[in-house]
Design a protein around this motif. Structure first.
Motif, mmCIF file in Angstrom:
data_model
loop_
_atom_site.group_PDB
_atom_site.id
_atom_site.type_symbol
_atom_site.label_atom_id
_atom_site.label_comp_id
_atom_site.label_asym_id
_atom_site.label_seq_id
_atom_site.Cartn_x
_atom_site.Cartn_y
_atom_site.Cartn_z
ATOM 1 N N ARG A 138 67.970 72.726 137.989
ATOM 2 C CA ARG A 138 68.472 71.668 137.243
ATOM 3 C C ARG A 138 69.654 71.098 137.757
ATOM 4 O O ARG A 138 70.586 70.691 136.993
ATOM 5 C CB ARG A 138 68.819 71.906 135.590
ATOM 6 N N ARG A 139 69.920 71.284 138.964
ATOM 7 C CA ARG A 139 71.182 71.001 139.646
ATOM 8 C C ARG A 139 70.799 69.979 140.836
ATOM 9 O O ARG A 139 69.538 69.953 141.321
ATOM 10 C CB ARG A 139 71.715 72.073 140.391
ATOM 11 N N LEU A 140 71.716 69.036 141.232
ATOM 12 C CA LEU A 140 71.410 68.173 142.337
ATOM 13 C C LEU A 140 71.100 68.846 143.895
ATOM 14 O O LEU A 140 71.903 69.497 144.043
ATOM 15 C CB LEU A 140 72.283 67.032 142.304
ATOM 16 N N GLU A 141 70.382 68.167 144.519
ATOM 17 C CA GLU A 141 70.179 68.472 145.695
ATOM 18 C C GLU A 141 69.801 67.468 146.688
ATOM 19 O O GLU A 141 69.116 66.474 146.233
ATOM 20 C CB GLU A 141 69.275 69.836 145.932
ATOM 21 N N ARG A 142 70.199 67.440 147.814
ATOM 22 C CA ARG A 142 69.828 66.330 148.716
ATOM 23 C C ARG A 142 68.321 66.286 149.179
ATOM 24 O O ARG A 142 67.702 67.301 149.183
ATOM 25 C CB ARG A 142 70.606 66.295 150.102
ATOM 26 N N ASN A 143 67.815 65.072 148.938
ATOM 27 C CA ASN A 143 66.269 64.845 149.200
ATOM 28 C C ASN A 143 66.381 63.963 150.558
ATOM 29 O O ASN A 143 67.332 63.594 151.194
ATOM 30 C CB ASN A 143 65.799 64.004 148.156
ATOM 31 N N ASN A 144 65.312 63.569 150.963
ATOM 32 C CA ASN A 144 64.892 62.728 152.102
ATOM 33 C C ASN A 144 65.482 61.352 152.053
ATOM 34 O O ASN A 144 65.317 60.896 150.794
ATOM 35 C CB ASN A 144 63.623 62.916 152.802
ATOM 36 N N ILE A 145 65.952 60.484 152.745
ATOM 37 C CA ILE A 145 66.228 59.254 152.655
ATOM 38 C C ILE A 145 65.368 58.568 151.949
ATOM 39 O O ILE A 145 64.315 58.563 152.594
ATOM 40 C CB ILE A 145 66.913 58.655 153.899
ATOM 41 N N GLY A 146 65.476 57.988 150.999
ATOM 42 C CA GLY A 146 64.564 56.987 150.398
ATOM 43 C C GLY A 146 64.857 56.474 149.063
ATOM 44 O O GLY A 146 66.042 56.380 148.688
ATOM 45 N N THR A 147 63.749 56.177 148.428
ATOM 46 C CA THR A 147 64.229 55.633 146.958
ATOM 47 C C THR A 147 63.512 56.264 145.854
ATOM 48 O O THR A 147 63.560 55.891 144.574
ATOM 49 C CB THR A 147 63.723 54.273 146.813
ATOM 50 N N ASP A 148 62.932 57.557 146.173
ATOM 51 C CA ASP A 148 62.340 58.423 145.380
ATOM 52 C C ASP A 148 63.164 59.458 144.899
ATOM 53 O O ASP A 148 63.409 60.320 145.732
ATOM 54 C CB ASP A 148 60.897 58.931 145.785
ATOM 55 N N GLY A 149 63.942 59.511 143.705
ATOM 56 C CA GLY A 149 64.743 60.626 143.402
ATOM 57 C C GLY A 149 65.242 60.623 141.997
ATOM 58 O O GLY A 149 64.948 59.514 141.375
#
Length: 307
Positions: free
Chosen positions: A11-22
């Motif tokens: 339940r912590r934030l982590e970087r995802n791939n660049i995009g709009t799904d997050g």
């Protein structure tokens, strides 16, 4: 640039791939094309994000019929001129639960990676942390202004230079920006808290109310410091004028005293016969006379507070 974050299993934030799904999208100096893609993706008005491109955009709160909500706030930041100005930033709570934070200048995100979020309350918690960080920045700068003002007050009595005046001008300009921005932010927080009391049942309104109280205190302190700076500038001008008058008084008195030897020496330097001119000790007598007369005049001027 769009930075995409999602909640992991902890339940912590982590970087995802660049995009709009997050779960959280961070827009830093976005282009109009990037703003257009997001508005089309989530279905909210274009000006929800394009407002950050105008540095003079005022804080406001808006909502649409699809459930998207905008909190456009103003945050403080050092400008190229050395003043601390305020700039707009957008916090968009989308109907799908994604939180978008957008701004058009460098901004160091608060320590969100160490925060444990609840997925059901993620939008509220993220909004709270962003609003809290914006308000904390105002409090930090106000504390710095207070220290700078106190430093100026200590050195102002001996100053005849413009350094303190220039610093006061920069601080006063920053406080004027602060007063307007904090007032606008306070209005948005008030309306947002009222909205949450009507539509939210998880106690989130009370947390926003805490930020509202802090913003109200910052607004009051901003007005107080602005008033103190105005008084300090007037005091500085009076002190500088008085110090210059004292310097001119001393210079005038010194010129008057130093003119006495010039008159006496000039008188006895004339190329005509003078009394006691051939006396060998006349030079010492003239010197002693000059010292006594200059000393007497100096004491007289000092007693009359003219030196």
């Amino acid at each position: 640039m769009i930075y995409n974050y999602r909640l992991n299993s902890d339940r912590r934030l982590e970087r995802n791939n660049i995009g709009t799904d997050g779960d959280f999208l961070y827009l830093l100096q976005p282009s109009k094309e990037e703003i257009g893609r997001l508005t089309e993706r989530f279905g909210f008005p274009f000006d929800y994000l394009s407002g950050i491109l105008d540095n003079y955009e005022k804080a406001r709160i808006e909502g649409d019929d699809k459930g998207n909500q905008l909190l456009l706030m103003q945050y403080p930041m050092m400008s190229d001129t050395g003043e601390i100005k305020t700039y707009p930033c957008s916090i968009v709570n989308t109907s799908s639960g994604v939180v978008i934070f957008a701004l058009n200048a460098d901004f160091e995100l608060p320590g969100l990676k160490d925060v444990s979020f609840e997925r059901e309350r993620f939008a509220h918690q993220m909004t709270y942390h962003l609003l809290f960080d914006i308000e904390a920045r105002y409090e930090k700068h106000l504390a710095e202004f207070r220290q700078r003002r106190q430093k100026i007050e200590k050195s102002i009595m001996k100053s005849t230079k413009n350094d303190q005046l220039l610093d006061m001008i920069a601080m006063q300009a920053s406080l004027i920006y602060f007063e307007d921005a904090v007032s606008n932010n306070l209005s948005v927080l008030t309306r947002y808290a009222e909205y949450l009391r009507t539509h939210s049942q998880d106690g989130f309104a009370e947390r926003i109310f805490d930020i509202q109280i802090a913003a109200d205190q910052s607004h009051a302190e901003t007005r107080i410091q602005l008033k103190l700076m105005e008084n300090l500038r007037d005091l500085f001008s009076n002190i500088v004028s008085n110090n210059l008058n004292i310097v001119m008084k001393i210079m005038t008195s010194a010129t008057f005293v130093l003119g006495i030897p010039a008159i006496i020496v000039g008188f006895y330097g004339m190329n005509v016969p003078l009394p006691k001119q051939e006396w060998g000790n006349m030079w010492w007598l003239i010197l002693v006379g000059i010292i006594l007369i200059c000393g007497w005049v100096s004491v007289l001027l000092h007693k009359r507070d003219m030196m």
